[in-house]
Scaffold this motif. Structure first.
Motif, mmCIF file in Angstrom:
data_model
loop_
_atom_site.group_PDB
_atom_site.id
_atom_site.type_symbol
_atom_site.label_atom_id
_atom_site.label_comp_id
_atom_site.label_asym_id
_atom_site.label_seq_id
_atom_site.Cartn_x
_atom_site.Cartn_y
_atom_site.Cartn_z
ATOM 1 N N GLU A 181 45.470 60.745 77.269
ATOM 2 C CA GLU A 181 45.368 59.940 76.027
ATOM 3 C C GLU A 181 46.741 59.461 75.571
ATOM 4 N N ARG A 182 47.727 60.346 75.695
ATOM 5 C CA ARG A 182 49.085 59.971 75.247
ATOM 6 C C ARG A 182 49.620 58.836 76.110
ATOM 7 N N ILE A 183 49.392 58.970 77.404
ATOM 8 C CA ILE A 183 49.904 57.950 78.321
ATOM 9 C C ILE A 183 49.215 56.621 78.051
ATOM 10 N N MET A 184 47.897 56.677 77.832
ATOM 11 C CA MET A 184 47.154 55.449 77.546
ATOM 12 C C MET A 184 47.677 54.810 76.259
ATOM 13 N N GLY A 185 47.926 55.631 75.250
ATOM 14 C CA GLY A 185 48.444 55.110 73.980
ATOM 15 C C GLY A 185 49.796 54.443 74.179
ATOM 16 N N GLU A 186 50.655 55.120 74.921
ATOM 17 C CA GLU A 186 51.987 54.565 75.150
ATOM 18 C C GLU A 186 51.901 53.275 75.981
ATOM 19 N N ALA A 187 50.988 53.259 76.935
ATOM 20 C CA ALA A 187 50.822 52.072 77.779
ATOM 21 C C ALA A 187 50.348 50.884 76.932
ATOM 22 N N ARG A 188 49.371 51.108 76.046
ATOM 23 C CA ARG A 188 48.869 50.010 75.202
ATOM 24 C C ARG A 188 49.976 49.481 74.312
ATOM 25 N N ASP A 189 50.765 50.411 73.788
ATOM 26 C CA ASP A 189 51.917 50.046 72.970
ATOM 27 C C ASP A 189 52.891 49.151 73.738
ATOM 28 N N LEU A 190 53.175 49.539 74.974
ATOM 29 C CA LEU A 190 54.102 48.760 75.801
ATOM 30 C C LEU A 190 53.538 47.368 76.060
ATOM 31 N N VAL A 191 52.244 47.306 76.321
ATOM 32 C CA VAL A 191 51.619 46.006 76.605
ATOM 33 C C VAL A 191 51.695 45.107 75.370
ATOM 34 N N GLU A 192 51.471 45.695 74.186
ATOM 35 C CA GLU A 192 51.594 44.907 72.940
ATOM 36 C C GLU A 192 52.994 44.340 72.784
ATOM 37 N N ARG A 193 53.965 45.066 73.328
ATOM 38 C CA ARG A 193 55.361 44.622 73.205
ATOM 39 C C ARG A 193 55.780 43.693 74.334
ATOM 40 N N GLY A 194 54.838 43.295 75.166
ATOM 41 C CA GLY A 194 55.155 42.291 76.181
ATOM 42 C C GLY A 194 55.235 42.807 77.609
ATOM 43 N N VAL A 195 54.960 44.092 77.811
ATOM 44 C CA VAL A 195 55.058 44.649 79.159
ATOM 45 C C VAL A 195 53.838 44.249 79.988
#
Ligand code: SAH
Ligand code: SF4
Ligand code: F3S
Length: 434
Positions: A181-195
């Motif tokens: 869950e933590r990794i998924m959360g961090e991944a979504r965050d990164l994608v929102e920031r343009g990753v």
């Protein structure tokens, strides 16, 4: 408000250190630090170090020497040593190098703000524990600022394999997986920031067990995130390449056709002495299965020459394995004895023998690398554009196969993925047209 303090971080070693440096920067941002590109105007210098080979570890001392005049000119400058050298010999560094104010091991980065405050107060600050708590839980949540299109994301840390030559199990500790869950959360965050591309990291990333489906399960869940276009992972151990992960290479479109799968040696005798727990034949069969799942996969590896006891015949076995596998990319190193590891106690191969073997192996590997690159000419690849090139109007990105590709264009923006027809193969990159 007081002026922000400036933080200069210098990173050595593997991608996990790159990721950690980014997170340390974020943790210290909440203490009022902003990043600077030059040590000269910094209020705090952090060296994020690597202990994997002797040369890597020695860099810390030469780098500290270079910073001495800065410290003499500005006594308020704080100097910290982080990473694997800090873990292995941090206390000694602090005792021998009075200019070092702070030492922090790789599992204690969440304690940086406290350590920084202590150092600011003029005390020596040291933390090289392996605390019970997960360092990532306590690190500041990644801020929402925009960022480049590719990112590293550590999912697993430490190693329980204890290869006889390697310091990682000692510097990074036991294998720990972060919850999915933590990794998924961090991944979504990164994608929102343009990753658009995430590389999952771990010293033994394919031993990841924070998801019920293992690493393959995590990859499949990540692949469902809109806006995330590419997934990679590194570094893998051959014994943890399970069927599900092999199948994912054939089935998950967003999983890129590139795999770093170190074997270290092609000799069964040496593999046994290294405690790798597989044979050369098993490795080759594994590669065959991976290639059935994903025929165009580009393979990368790591090799050590001159491991204690390695004979000419053993080395020829390594050359034969490289011929048989055919790597698109690889790293090779002379064995470097590391204090505290079992192999360091054994009798060593002569330095000039190591040199000669390394030269031959690197010759073969660079030939293979060049051939893999040349084979791209005429093909269409998809390039994720990351930055402007060195020349006006040029953009650089990476193909699915992790080749750097240069394109002359004014139409492409950073973060776009475009088909490129490859026209040229240069020493370390490809060139092409949209
Ligand atoms: N976890 C990864 C690799 C970590 S270290 C893995 O298991 O593959 C990266 C590479 O450094 C290793 O693959 C190995 O080739 C090399 N290496 C590690 N210790 C070394 C040593 N003592 N001397 C020379 N090379 C070493
Ligand atoms: Fe080191 Fe071996 Fe663990 Fe890789 S698998 S980190 S080489 S001990
Ligand atoms: Fe080096 Fe530590 Fe990475 S020793 S290779 S920085 S895990």
């Amino acid at each position: 408000m007081s002026a922000p303090k400036k933080l200069f971080i210098k990173t050595y070693g593997c991608q996990m250190n790159v990721y950690d440096s980014e997170r340390m920067g974020e943790a210290l941002a909440s203490e009022g630090y902003v990043a600077t590109d030059s040590a000269d105007d910094a209020d705090m210098i952090l060296l994020n170090t690597c202990h994997i080979r002797e040369k890597a570890a020695e860099k810390v001392y030469s780098e500290l020497g270079r910073f001495r005049p800065l410290k003499e000119a500005n006594p308020d400058l704080k100097i910290g040593v982080a990473g694997c050298v800090a873990q292995a010999e941090g206390a000694e560094i602090m005792a021998r190098q009075p200019m070092v104010d702070l030492v922090v091991g790789p599992q204690s980065y969440h304690r940086l703000p406290e350590l920084e405050a202590k150092a600011r107060a003029g005390e020596k600050a040291l933390d090289t524990e392996f605390p019970e708590e997960d360092k990532f839980d306590h690190l500041a949540k990644r801020p929402k600022a925009a960022r480049g299109p590719t990112a590293f994301l550590t999912v697993q840390e430490g190693c329980d394999k204890f290869c006889a030559f390697c310091v990682v199990p000692y510097t990074r500790g036991a294998e720990v997986s972060r919850p999915a869950e933590r990794i998924m959360g961090e991944a979504r965050d990164l994608v929102e920031r343009g990753v658009r591309e995430i590389t999952l990291l771990g010293q033994n990333v394919n031993a990841y067990h924070g998801h019920e489906g293992g690493l393959a399960g995590l990859i499949r869940e990540l692949a469902a995130v809109d806006g995330l276009e590419r997934i990679r992972f590194t570094t893998s151990h051959p014994n943890d390449m399970d069927d599900a992960l092999i199948a994912a290479h054939g089935e998950v479109e967003k999983l890129m056709p590139y795999l770093h799968l170190p074997v270290q040696s092609g000799s069964d005798r040496v593999l046994k002495a290294m405690n790798r727990k597989h044979t050369a034949e098993e490795y080759i069969r594994l590669i065959e299965r991976i290639r059935v799942a994903r025929p165009d996969i580009l393979l990368s590896g790591d090799f050590i020459v001159g491991f204690p006891g390695e004979t000419d015949a053993d080395f020829e076995d390594t050359m034969a394995l490289v011929h048989e596998v055919g790597y698109g990319q690889a790293y090779s190193f002379k064995y470097s004895p590391r204090p505290g590891t079992p192999a360091a106690e054994r009798s060593h191969v002569e330095e000039d023998v190591k040199d000669a073997r390394l030269q031959r192996l690197q010759g073969l590997l660079s030939q293979q690398q060049r051939a893999a690159q040349d084979a791209m000419v005429g093909r269409e690849v998809k390039v994720l554009f990351e930055k402007p090139g060195r020349f006006a109007g040029q953009m650089v990105g990476k193909s699915e196969y992790l080749h750097a590709v240069h394109v002359q264009t004014s139409r492409i923006r950073i973060g776009e993925i475009q088909p490129v027809r490859i026209q040229g193969s240069n020493s370390n990159s490809l060139s092409g047209v949209i």
